[in-house]
Design an enzyme around this catalytic site. Sequence first.
Site, mmCIF file in Angstrom:
data_model
loop_
_atom_site.group_PDB
_atom_site.id
_atom_site.type_symbol
_atom_site.label_atom_id
_atom_site.label_comp_id
_atom_site.label_asym_id
_atom_site.label_seq_id
_atom_site.Cartn_x
_atom_site.Cartn_y
_atom_site.Cartn_z
ATOM 1 N N ARG A 138 29.475 47.879 24.944
ATOM 2 C CA ARG A 138 28.370 46.768 25.040
ATOM 3 C C ARG A 138 28.643 46.585 23.632
ATOM 4 N NH1 ARG A 138 26.585 49.173 29.500
ATOM 5 N NH2 ARG A 138 26.821 47.698 31.318
ATOM 6 N N LYS A 163 22.849 49.648 29.708
ATOM 7 C CA LYS A 163 21.606 48.947 30.880
ATOM 8 C C LYS A 163 21.582 49.736 31.337
ATOM 9 C CE LYS A 163 22.925 44.388 32.590
ATOM 10 N NZ LYS A 163 23.802 43.691 32.439
ATOM 11 N N HIS A 269 32.044 40.462 23.689
ATOM 12 C CA HIS A 269 31.599 41.326 25.870
ATOM 13 C C HIS A 269 33.619 41.160 26.285
ATOM 14 C CE1 HIS A 269 29.739 43.345 28.396
ATOM 15 N NE2 HIS A 269 30.000 42.729 29.448
ATOM 16 N N ARG A 272 35.635 44.578 26.061
ATOM 17 C CA ARG A 272 34.744 44.812 27.100
ATOM 18 C C ARG A 272 35.460 44.705 28.201
ATOM 19 N NH1 ARG A 272 30.684 48.565 29.117
ATOM 20 N NH2 ARG A 272 29.702 48.026 31.158
ATOM 21 N N HIS A 295 28.511 51.586 34.988
ATOM 22 C CA HIS A 295 28.538 50.515 36.323
ATOM 23 C C HIS A 295 27.450 51.312 37.332
ATOM 24 C CE1 HIS A 295 31.537 47.217 35.112
ATOM 25 N NE2 HIS A 295 30.235 47.480 34.638
ATOM 26 N N TYR A 304 36.859 43.707 38.221
ATOM 27 C CA TYR A 304 38.544 44.030 37.317
ATOM 28 C C TYR A 304 39.516 43.592 37.971
ATOM 29 C CZ TYR A 304 34.826 43.881 33.265
ATOM 30 O OH TYR A 304 33.807 43.714 33.159
#
Length: 321
Positions: A138, A163, A269, A272, A295, A304
């Site tokens: 990120r 995150k 982003h 990514r 994640h 994705y």
Amino acid sequence: MQNPPKKLLDQVRDAIRLKHYSYRTEETYVQWIVRYILFHNKRHPKEMGVPEIEEFLTHLAVEGNVAAATQNQALNAILFLYRQVLQIELADRINAIRAKRPQQLPVVLSPDEAFAIIQQTTGVHRLMLQLLYGSGLRLRECMELRIKDIDFTQSQMVIRCGKGGKDRVTLLPQSVIEPLQLHIQQVRLIHQQDLELGYGATILPFAFNRKDPNASRQWVWQYVFPASTRCQDPKGSGIVRFHLHESGLQKALKQAVRLAKISKRVSCHTFRHSFATHLLQSGYDIRTIQELLGHKDVKTTMIYTHVLNRGGRGVVSPLDR
């Protein structure tokens, strides 16, 4: 003589720092709380409750036309104010009109497009874009990289407090190792010059400066991408060298996209997204990609897989038979 009670916003900042939230979160929460108070004609939050919160959130969705994430951010800031600062538990459920969360697929570059954009940048901006695309970082994670987080021997990086406050390990591309080592040599010279001038400190996470007062001047804690000038620590611990501002890379990327003639809406982003998509296309396991991206739920990573469908869920058009 008793000290006068702290102002409300100072109490908010103290509560946020006690929770070890980032400075960016602190600024965001304070801004939303100010907007909430101004919206209700400067009434004190103690005099308000669920109806006023619902009115404010509904205003953001209906008249402000904000995104769902923005509305949720405002709600989190207000809930923090009541629960953590004012120590008031809101009894009723908040039933404001909620902004709709659009079901959008991420913008993904092809490998040729990604390389074409990177080739239009130079110096530190090229190096940062290479890490965004080559490691799936990120933007904020790239900016906050520290010297100690890079392991050239193992060709990996440790992402601290990503995150959700989670640490993770991701790969360091082989093609970036040499230019990154050269860059770090230049950063070390800057740090040595700062020390000679009586500076050399940087911002440390949480309360680490109280545990080790000398850590802020140690080489391992310095940012990989330091700012070009020193500044005053926003939390008041003296003159420090912060990391580069995100806007510099964002402006360089915008110009690079224009020069590369890429007709897609590209942000930092996007690299990514492209990192994850291209790994899936290369046959890597989705659980591995989930760990590299950090994640919490594999469902987030599953988005994705849309590129593997190749349109129409993989169905071959009869026209192409």
